[in-house]
Design a protein around this motif. Structure first.
Motif, PDB file in Angstrom:
ATOM      1  N   LYS A   1       0.837  -1.187   0.000  1.00 47.02           N
ATOM      2  CA  LYS A   1       0.000   0.000   0.000  1.00 47.02           C
ATOM      3  C   LYS A   1       0.877   1.244   0.000  1.00 47.02           C
ATOM      4  CE  LYS A   1      -3.781   2.305   2.463  1.00 47.02           C
ATOM      5  NZ  LYS A   1      -4.678   2.267   3.658  1.00 47.02           N
TER       6      LYS A   1
ATOM      7  N   THR B   1       0.812   7.960   2.408  1.00 44.40           N
ATOM      8  CA  THR B   1       0.264   9.268   2.058  1.00 44.40           C
ATOM      9  C   THR B   1       1.049  10.356   2.774  1.00 44.40           C
ATOM     10  OG1 THR B   1      -1.413   8.962   3.781  1.00 44.40           O
ATOM     11  CG2 THR B   1      -2.045   8.460   1.517  1.00 44.40           C
TER      12      THR B   1
ATOM     13  N   TRP C   1       1.848  14.778   2.891  1.00 47.00           N
ATOM     14  CA  TRP C   1       1.672  16.160   2.455  1.00 47.00           C
ATOM     15  C   TRP C   1       3.033  16.730   2.106  1.00 47.00           C
ATOM     16  CZ3 TRP C   1      -2.446  18.735   0.974  1.00 47.00           C
ATOM     17  CH2 TRP C   1      -3.703  18.388   1.452  1.00 47.00           C
TER      18      TRP C   1
ATOM     19  N   HIS D   1       0.885   9.260  -6.725  1.00 44.25           N
ATOM     20  CA  HIS D   1      -0.523   9.437  -7.070  1.00 44.25           C
ATOM     21  C   HIS D   1      -1.106  10.608  -6.279  1.00 44.25           C
ATOM     22  CE1 HIS D   1      -4.580   8.642  -8.207  1.00 44.25           C
ATOM     23  NE2 HIS D   1      -4.958   8.203  -7.029  1.00 44.25           N
TER      24      HIS D   1
ATOM     25  N   ILE E   1      -3.640  12.771  -4.478  1.00 43.06           N
ATOM     26  CA  ILE E   1      -4.908  12.523  -3.800  1.00 43.06           C
ATOM     27  C   ILE E   1      -5.692  13.816  -3.610  1.00 43.06           C
ATOM     28  CG2 ILE E   1      -5.994  11.608  -1.708  1.00 43.06           C
ATOM     29  CD1 ILE E   1      -3.471   9.892  -1.325  1.00 43.06           C
ATOM     30  N   GLU E   2      -4.987  14.879  -3.245  1.00 38.18           N
ATOM     31  CA  GLU E   2      -5.663  16.150  -2.956  1.00 38.18           C
ATOM     32  C   GLU E   2      -4.701  17.306  -3.182  1.00 38.18           C
ATOM     33  OE1 GLU E   2      -7.746  18.455   0.872  1.00 38.18           O
ATOM     34  OE2 GLU E   2      -7.299  16.287   0.971  1.00 38.18           O
TER      35      GLU E   2
ATOM     36  N   LEU F   1      -1.284  16.495  -1.326  1.00 38.18           N
ATOM     37  CA  LEU F   1      -1.326  15.199  -0.647  1.00 38.18           C
ATOM     38  C   LEU F   1      -1.096  14.117  -1.694  1.00 38.18           C
ATOM     39  CD1 LEU F   1      -1.867  13.629   1.987  1.00 38.18           C
ATOM     40  CD2 LEU F   1      -4.291  13.551   1.331  1.00 38.18           C
ATOM     41  N   VAL F   2      -0.023  13.358  -1.512  1.00 39.26           N
ATOM     42  CA  VAL F   2       0.416  12.409  -2.532  1.00 39.26           C
ATOM     43  C   VAL F   2       0.555  11.019  -1.929  1.00 39.26           C
ATOM     44  CG1 VAL F   2       2.105  11.970  -4.345  1.00 39.26           C
ATOM     45  CG2 VAL F   2       1.732  14.294  -3.548  1.00 39.26           C
ATOM     46  N   GLY F   3       0.142  10.012  -2.700  1.00 32.03           N
ATOM     47  CA  GLY F   3       0.419   8.635  -2.339  1.00 32.03           C
ATOM     48  C   GLY F   3       1.746   8.224  -2.939  1.00 32.03           C
TER      49      GLY F   3
ATOM     50  N   HIS G   1       8.165   7.502   1.235  1.00 30.74           N
ATOM     51  CA  HIS G   1       8.352   8.942   1.407  1.00 30.74           C
ATOM     52  C   HIS G   1       9.812   9.315   1.648  1.00 30.74           C
ATOM     53  CE1 HIS G   1       8.078   7.650   5.669  1.00 30.74           C
ATOM     54  NE2 HIS G   1       8.847   8.696   5.905  1.00 30.74           N
TER      55      HIS G   1
ATOM     56  N   GLU H   1       0.264   8.662   6.591  1.00 31.09           N
ATOM     57  CA  GLU H   1       0.208   7.216   6.804  1.00 31.09           C
ATOM     58  C   GLU H   1       1.411   6.554   6.147  1.00 31.09           C
ATOM     59  OE1 GLU H   1      -2.781   3.366   5.970  1.00 31.09           O
ATOM     60  OE2 GLU H   1      -3.308   5.380   5.288  1.00 31.09           O
TER      61      GLU H   1
ATOM     62  N   GLY I   1       3.398   3.652   4.271  1.00 30.97           N
ATOM     63  CA  GLY I   1       3.079   2.586   3.335  1.00 30.97           C
ATOM     64  C   GLY I   1       3.718   1.278   3.766  1.00 30.97           C
TER      65      GLY I   1
END
Length: 299
Positions: free
Chosen positions: A185, A188, A190, A215, A217-218, A233-235, A239, A267, A269
Motif C-alpha cells: 500500500k 500518504t 503532504w 498518485h 490525492i488532494e 497530498l500524494v500517495g 516517502h 500514513e 506505506g
C-alpha cells in the motif's frame, strides 16, 4: 400505388433499412438471441451486453468505440517512487453473481495442522445454518472458507478465537476482501512544492507537479488561494525517497527545477511478500469460481 408503397416500407423495415435492428449472427454471445430473420423490438429474448451489462447487443456497445483506458505512470521524479495507477478500478465489498453475495473468510487455525475436511466438518457442527461449507488451504493452518453472507462472517469475527465442536479446534475468522490481495500500500504524505512556474499554478498544473512523486490525492487549493503556498497530498511508494528537486518541462520545452519539502507523513506505506499473496489469489479465484457456479446453477 399505396399498396406497393406499404409493401416496400415493410420490406425495408425487416431488412433494417429504416433503422430497425434486425437480429443476425454477427454477435454469437450466449446471452443474446442468434436466431435470424426478425426485428429486435419483436424479440422475446433478454439481451445483455457482455461488456457493460446493459440491454443491447455486445457488438454494438459504445465502450468498443471509446478510447481504450491505460494506466498512468507516476512517481518518476525519484528512484523507487514509480508506479502505475489504474483510474478505472471499481471498489466493491464482495463478488456478486446474479444478485447473490459471495462471502469468503480467511480462517487461521491453531494447535495442530489439519486437512481441508476437518474444518468443514467442525464448522457444520458448530454453525448448523443449512449451508454447504467449503475450505481451501492457502498456507499452513490458513484456509479460505465460504460463508452464507458477510453478516454471518461478522457474527464469528467479533471473537478473537472460536472453539469449534467436533475436534476442539480453535479458529480466527477475518473477512476476505480485495485488500487481502494487495502486495502493498502506498503511503500518504503532504508535500510542499516550491519554485513552480506561473504557467503551472492552477489545479491541473499542480496535479502534474505532484504526479512526479506519486498518485495525487488532494491539492490544498484553499491555502494556495490565500498565500500561494502549494501543498499536495500524494500517495508515494516510500516517502524517504522523495527527492529534494525534480525536473519538469512544459510544452514550450522549458525545463524547471521543482523543489519539494515533506510537511507531514499521514500514513506509512507497506510492502509484503508477493509469493504469499499470489498463492492466496489463485486459491481465492478457484473458490469464488466454484461458489458462483454452484449458486448460478441453483437459480
Amino acid at each position: 400505388m399505396r399498396v406497393r408503397w406499404e409493401s416496400a416500407m415493410r420490406t425495408m423495415e425487416v431488412e433494417g433499412i429504416l433503422g430497425e435492428k434486425v437480429v443476425d449472427l454477427a454477435d454469437n454471445s450466449s446471452s443474446e438471441d442468434t436466431e435470424k430473420g426478425h426485428v429486435s423490438k419483436d424479440c422475446a429474448e433478454e439481451v445483455e451486453c457482455v461488456n457493460c451489462g446493459k440491454g443491447h447487443l455486445s457488438a454494438r456497445c459504445a465502450w468498443l468505440k471509446w478510447k481504450r483506458p491505460t494506466t498512468n505512470l507516476v512517481g518518476f521524479g525519484g528512484p523507487g517512487l514509480c508506479c502505475f495507477v489504474a483510474e478505472h478500478a471499481k471498489e466493491s465489498s464482495g463478488a456478486e453473481e446474479k444478485g447473490k453475495a459471495i462471502s469468503i473468510a480467511k480462517v487461521q487455525e491453531v494447535d495442530f495442522p489439519v486437512d481441508e475436511e476437518l474444518p468443514v466438518m467442525c464448522l457444520g457442527r458448530t454453525y448448523p445454518w443449512k449451508w454447504t461449507w467449503q475450505a481451501k488451504e492457502v498456507s499452513t493452518r490458513h484456509f479460505l472458507v465460504n460463508f452464507p453472507s458477510a453478516a454471518r462472517i461478522s457474527e464469528v469475527a467479533i471473537y478473537d478465537w472460536v472453539t469449534l465442536r467436533g475436534a476442539h479446534l480453535k479458529i480466527n475468522v477475518k473477512q476476505w476482501s480485495n485488500e487481502n490481495l494487495a502486495a502493498g500500500k502506498l503511503g500518504t504524505v503532504w508535500v510542499r512544492a516550491k519554485r513552480v512556474p506561473n504557467t503551472l499554478k492552477k489545479y491541473q498544473g499542480i496535479c502534474e507537479v505532484g504526479s512526479t512523486l506519486g498518485h495525487v490525492i488532494e491539492v490544498d487549493m484553499d491555502t494556495f488561494r490565500k498565500n500561494v503556498n502549494i501543498r499536495i497530498l500524494v500517495g508515494v511508494a516510500d516517502h524517504k525517497n522523495i527527492p529534494a528537486m525534480a525536473k519538469l518541462t512544459t510544452k514550450k520545452l522549458m525545463i524547471y527545477n521543482i523543489y519539494f519539502q515533506v510537511e507531514q507523513v499521514v500514513e506509512e506505506g507497506w510492502l509484503g511478500p508477493e509469493e504469499e499473496y499470489i498463492q492466496d489469489f489463485d486459491e481465492m479465484e478457484d473458490t469464488l469460481s466454484q461458489e458462483m457456479g454452484d449458486r448460478g446453477a441453483k437459480i
